[in-house]
Write a protein that holds these residues in place. Structure first.
Motif, short mmCIF file in Angstrom:
data_model
loop_
_atom_site.label_atom_id
_atom_site.label_comp_id
_atom_site.label_asym_id
_atom_site.label_seq_id
_atom_site.Cartn_x
_atom_site.Cartn_y
_atom_site.Cartn_z
N GLN A 86 10.88 -2.79 -9.62
CA GLN A 86 11.27 -1.50 -8.56
C GLN A 86 11.24 -2.27 -7.22
OE1 GLN A 86 9.34 2.03 -7.74
NE2 GLN A 86 11.06 3.06 -8.78
N GLU A 87 12.18 -2.01 -6.41
CA GLU A 87 12.51 -2.58 -4.99
C GLU A 87 11.37 -1.54 -3.98
OE1 GLU A 87 16.34 -2.47 -3.71
OE2 GLU A 87 16.87 -4.32 -4.65
N ARG A 88 10.92 -2.30 -3.10
CA ARG A 88 10.01 -1.80 -2.08
C ARG A 88 10.08 -2.63 -0.91
NH1 ARG A 88 6.00 1.15 -4.96
NH2 ARG A 88 6.97 2.09 -6.60
N LYS A 137 10.83 -7.01 -4.94
CA LYS A 137 10.45 -6.17 -6.32
C LYS A 137 9.10 -6.36 -6.63
CE LYS A 137 15.60 -6.54 -8.18
NZ LYS A 137 16.06 -6.86 -9.42
N MET A 147 8.91 3.71 -1.36
CA MET A 147 10.25 3.38 -1.71
C MET A 147 11.15 3.26 -0.61
SD MET A 147 10.01 4.10 -4.92
CE MET A 147 11.89 4.25 -5.64
N ARG A 205 14.13 4.28 0.51
CA ARG A 205 14.85 5.21 1.09
C ARG A 205 13.93 5.99 2.05
NH1 ARG A 205 13.65 7.07 -4.24
NH2 ARG A 205 12.19 8.81 -4.48
N TYR A 206 12.57 5.67 2.26
CA TYR A 206 11.73 6.50 3.07
C TYR A 206 11.73 5.73 4.51
CZ TYR A 206 10.03 8.95 -1.01
OH TYR A 206 10.03 9.75 -1.93
N ASP A 235 2.45 9.23 -9.73
CA ASP A 235 3.46 9.09 -8.76
C ASP A 235 2.86 8.88 -7.32
OD1 ASP A 235 6.84 9.91 -8.08
OD2 ASP A 235 5.82 8.08 -7.66
N ASN A 286 4.45 7.70 -4.82
CA ASN A 286 5.62 7.32 -3.87
C ASN A 286 6.56 8.27 -3.81
OD1 ASN A 286 5.41 4.40 -3.54
ND2 ASN A 286 5.23 4.61 -5.66
N SER A 287 5.88 9.83 -4.05
CA SER A 287 6.83 11.16 -3.81
C SER A 287 6.25 11.74 -2.44
CB SER A 287 6.90 11.73 -4.97
OG SER A 287 7.50 13.22 -4.54
#
Length: 203
Positions: A46-48, A57, A116, A118-119, A190, A192-193
């Motif tokens: 997963q990309e970070r 990744k 993530m 997007r943050y 999780d 990362n939410s």
């Protein structure tokens, strides 16, 4: 000097030694996961965002199958997670492949946990300083509350680590991480939410 050179050198050496020592166990685990995941793969990528926000990744052991419903949608997480997957998450063993990220230079053993991509746009300039060091497998925020503190508090701890990074502090974090894992304390599925905190970059 430690932050700029020795930290990276120690991260590389320790990760390489641990991977070599654990290689027989990891080999057995890889075979087990192949069958448990029904051939859907062994690793989860997963990309970070990493050092200076550069995307890489992250590598983890895959703990869920890719099973879908009649409409082609993935089943809920609790339907796809395997028995071995629950054990790996509960003991944090699913994080071990991140040692490969450490060898590659994407990550460090100790540092702010990578979230993530997007943050990234939500961070305040101060919070964005968490990317002034490589992200870690574990970090100062993880051993100081983890699930019991808000995201704003976690980011403050991340930035505090950036400003106070030292060999002794890293040793302290490793010790507290080992204790938490052995006690199975603050395990989260999780991490990362940010939605539950109503996070924005200017809290």
């Amino acid at each position: 000097m430690y932050k700029c050179f020795f930290k990276r050198f120690l991260d590389f050496c320790i990760s390489l030694i641990v991977l070599i020592l654990l290689s027989p166990f990891l080999f057995i685990l890889i075979i087990w996961l192949h069958f448990a995941n029904k051939g859907d793969g062994i690793f989860f990528l997963q990309e970070r965002p990493g050092f200076h926000g550069n995307i890489f990744k992250i590598i983890k052991f895959k703990t869920m199958t890719d099973e879908k419903d009649a409409n082609g949608n993935l089943l809920p997480n609790d339907k796809r997670i395997t028995k071995i997957g629950r054990i790996l998450r509960g003991t944090s063993i699913d994080e071990l492949p991140q040692l490969i990220n450490v060898l590659k230079g994407d990550m460090a053993l100790i540092g702010p946990r990578p979230l993530m991509p997007r943050y990234l746009k939500l961070y305040s300039p101060e919070q964005a300083r968490r990317h002034e060091v490589r992200p870690g497998i574990t970090g100062w925020a993880q051993v100081n509350g983890r699930n019991a503190i808000t995201w704003t508090e976690k980011f403050k701890l991340d930035v505090w680590y950036v400003d106070h990074c030292s060999f002794l502090l890293d040793c302290r974090i490793i010790y507290k991480t080992v204790v938490s894992v052995l006690k199975r304390k603050d395990i989260e599925y999780d991490g990362n939410s940010l939605n539950s905190e109503g996070f924005n970059g200017h809290n």
